[in-house]
Design a protein around this motif. Structure first.
Motif, PDB file in Angstrom:
ATOM      1  N   THR B  44       0.814  -1.222   0.000  1.00  9.56           N
ATOM      2  CA  THR B  44       0.000   0.000   0.000  1.00  9.56           C
ATOM      3  C   THR B  44       0.846   1.270   0.000  1.00  9.56           C
ATOM      4  OG1 THR B  44      -0.257  -0.263   2.383  1.00  9.56           O
ATOM      5  CG2 THR B  44      -2.113  -0.965   1.011  1.00  9.56           C
ATOM      6  N   GLN B  45       1.975   1.278   0.734  1.00  9.59           N
ATOM      7  CA  GLN B  45       2.840   2.455   0.727  1.00  9.59           C
ATOM      8  C   GLN B  45       4.257   2.012   0.368  1.00  9.59           C
ATOM      9  OE1 GLN B  45       1.779   5.857   3.433  1.00  9.59           O
ATOM     10  NE2 GLN B  45       0.889   4.239   4.676  1.00  9.59           N
ATOM     11  N   GLY B  46       4.620   2.263  -0.853  1.00  7.75           N
ATOM     12  CA  GLY B  46       5.929   1.830  -1.323  1.00  7.75           C
ATOM     13  C   GLY B  46       6.157   2.294  -2.747  1.00  7.75           C
ATOM     14  N   GLN B  69      -0.634   1.113  -5.218  1.00  8.40           N
ATOM     15  CA  GLN B  69       0.503   1.416  -4.328  1.00  8.40           C
ATOM     16  C   GLN B  69       0.746   2.931  -4.330  1.00  8.40           C
ATOM     17  OE1 GLN B  69       4.403   0.112  -5.602  1.00  8.40           O
ATOM     18  NE2 GLN B  69       4.902  -0.675  -3.563  1.00  8.40           N
ATOM     19  N   THR B  70       1.056   3.462  -3.152  1.00  4.40           N
ATOM     20  CA  THR B  70       1.197   4.907  -2.986  1.00  4.40           C
ATOM     21  C   THR B  70       2.606   5.291  -2.568  1.00  4.40           C
ATOM     22  OG1 THR B  70      -1.104   5.064  -2.256  1.00  4.40           O
ATOM     23  CG2 THR B  70       0.335   6.893  -1.650  1.00  4.40           C
ATOM     24  N   CYS B  71       3.153   6.303  -3.225  1.00  6.70           N
ATOM     25  CA  CYS B  71       4.381   6.928  -2.730  1.00  6.70           C
ATOM     26  C   CYS B  71       3.942   8.035  -1.790  1.00  6.70           C
ATOM     27  CB  CYS B  71       5.218   7.488  -3.877  1.00  6.70           C
ATOM     28  SG  CYS B  71       6.683   8.340  -3.259  1.00  6.70           S
ATOM     29  N   PRO B  72       4.288   7.931  -0.503  1.00  6.31           N
ATOM     30  CA  PRO B  72       3.751   8.858   0.496  1.00  6.31           C
ATOM     31  C   PRO B  72       4.129  10.327   0.263  1.00  6.31           C
ATOM     32  CG  PRO B  72       4.855   6.985   1.548  1.00  6.31           C
ATOM     33  CD  PRO B  72       5.202   6.927   0.091  1.00  6.31           C
ATOM     34  N   GLU B  73       3.331  11.201   0.847  1.00  9.88           N
ATOM     35  CA  GLU B  73       3.498  12.649   0.677  1.00  9.88           C
ATOM     36  C   GLU B  73       4.855  13.136   1.194  1.00  9.88           C
ATOM     37  OE1 GLU B  73       0.014  15.281   1.548  1.00  9.88           O
ATOM     38  OE2 GLU B  73       1.433  16.226   2.948  1.00  9.88           O
ATOM     39  N   HIS B  74       5.507  13.957   0.366  1.00 10.49           N
ATOM     40  CA  HIS B  74       6.821  14.480   0.752  1.00 10.49           C
ATOM     41  C   HIS B  74       7.118  15.760  -0.012  1.00 10.49           C
ATOM     42  CE1 HIS B  74       7.573  12.066  -2.852  1.00 10.49           C
ATOM     43  NE2 HIS B  74       8.664  12.772  -3.063  1.00 10.49           N
TER      44      HIS B  74
END
Lengths: 183, 183
Positions: B44-46, B69-74
């Motif tokens: 899910t987060q990767g 799949q999500t690349c988290p906020e940055h």
């Protein structure tokens, strides 16, 4: 270059993109740049390109070479105290023969364009197949030719300022001049 | 992350590259970076990535997102007086939903990862399909998620210094730590 010649080259490049599975936006496809270098022999000395992005920090393009089409020898000079353009060529489809300064290769695979041999002076060969890449250091003279099926090459680079490129052949004009066909 | 989990994700990403017709060199395929962000929920987060080139002037990567799949906020901060990293995302295959600062979209298409909603704060949606691209200005908070089939995205950018990225979720570690599986 005649508008009709530009259109034909755009269609041929678009067909190669499709075969390689590379999707362009409709406006990118319609705007494929056709560089004939003012030599009037696009099939042998020319390049087709799509500039995806060119900012003051980086640039990315997709280059198309028709079978045995050559991008003539040139160098990217320093501009305003910044080193010349640095480029990474990554072959996506087909095969490309790249020539850079350095120890000349004994037998080169490219065919130097007929009548232009004085303007091809570097012969260190780098063969790139899909998945292979090479980074050209700033200030390195280079030229490249598509293999028998042509090539599609991703170019990742520092900011692109094509109008400053210095070609070995003094007859070359980098920026295309397009003439409308007669009615 | 366990070595076996890394290997499995590398194989899955390699299969997606093959399906998209994107050729990697054998050493690139063997070295696909698997970023789990220290959260232990890679699916899910990767993010999976191949860095083609990263010089002091530009960078180019290929990013893979598995389905949803999500690349988290940055955000990419300024470093040594240079503005933060500037990035152009170009969708090559599949579909990606990108979120940046700006007017929040009314109904977003991504699913915010369960339990992590406090760490997703920008909701201006940009949907990218193959051939579409978007340039993220330096200093813009962003996150992105693959569609139902996942996505492959070319990233063209200024120099990459991933270790300086600032994630909204304070639990995130950007640089992967791989643990060998027990015998």
């Amino acid at each position: 270059m005649l508008r009709s010649e530009v259109r034909q080259a755009q269609q041929r490049a678009a067909a190669m993109f499709a075969e390689a599975g590379i999707t362009l936006a409709p406006e990118e496809e319609a705007g494929i740049e056709v560089a004939g270098f003012g030599l009037g022999q696009l099939e042998t000395q020319g390049l087709e390109l799509v500039t995806y992005v060119n900012t003051d920090r980086y640039c990315a393009k997709e280059l198309v070479l028709f079978p045995r089409q050559t991008c003539p020898e040139h160098i990217h000079p320093p501009i305003n105290g910044e080193p010349g353009k640095m480029e990474t060529f990554r072959c996506r489809w087909g095969k490309v023969f790249l020539y850079v300064e350095g120890e000349p290769s004994k037998n080169i695979s490219a065919i130097v364009p007929l009548g232009s041999s004085p303007y091809y002076t570097v012969f260190h060969e780098v063969e790139l197949n899909p998945g292979e890449q090479y980074t050209i250091a700033p200030g390195t003279r280079h030229w490249f030719q598509g293999g028998n099926e042509g090539a599609i090459v991703s170019e990742f680079s520092s900011t692109s300022r094509d109008e400053y490129d210095i070609f070995t052949d003094p007859a070359i004009q980098r920026m295309p001049v397009i003439t409308e066909d007669e009615a």
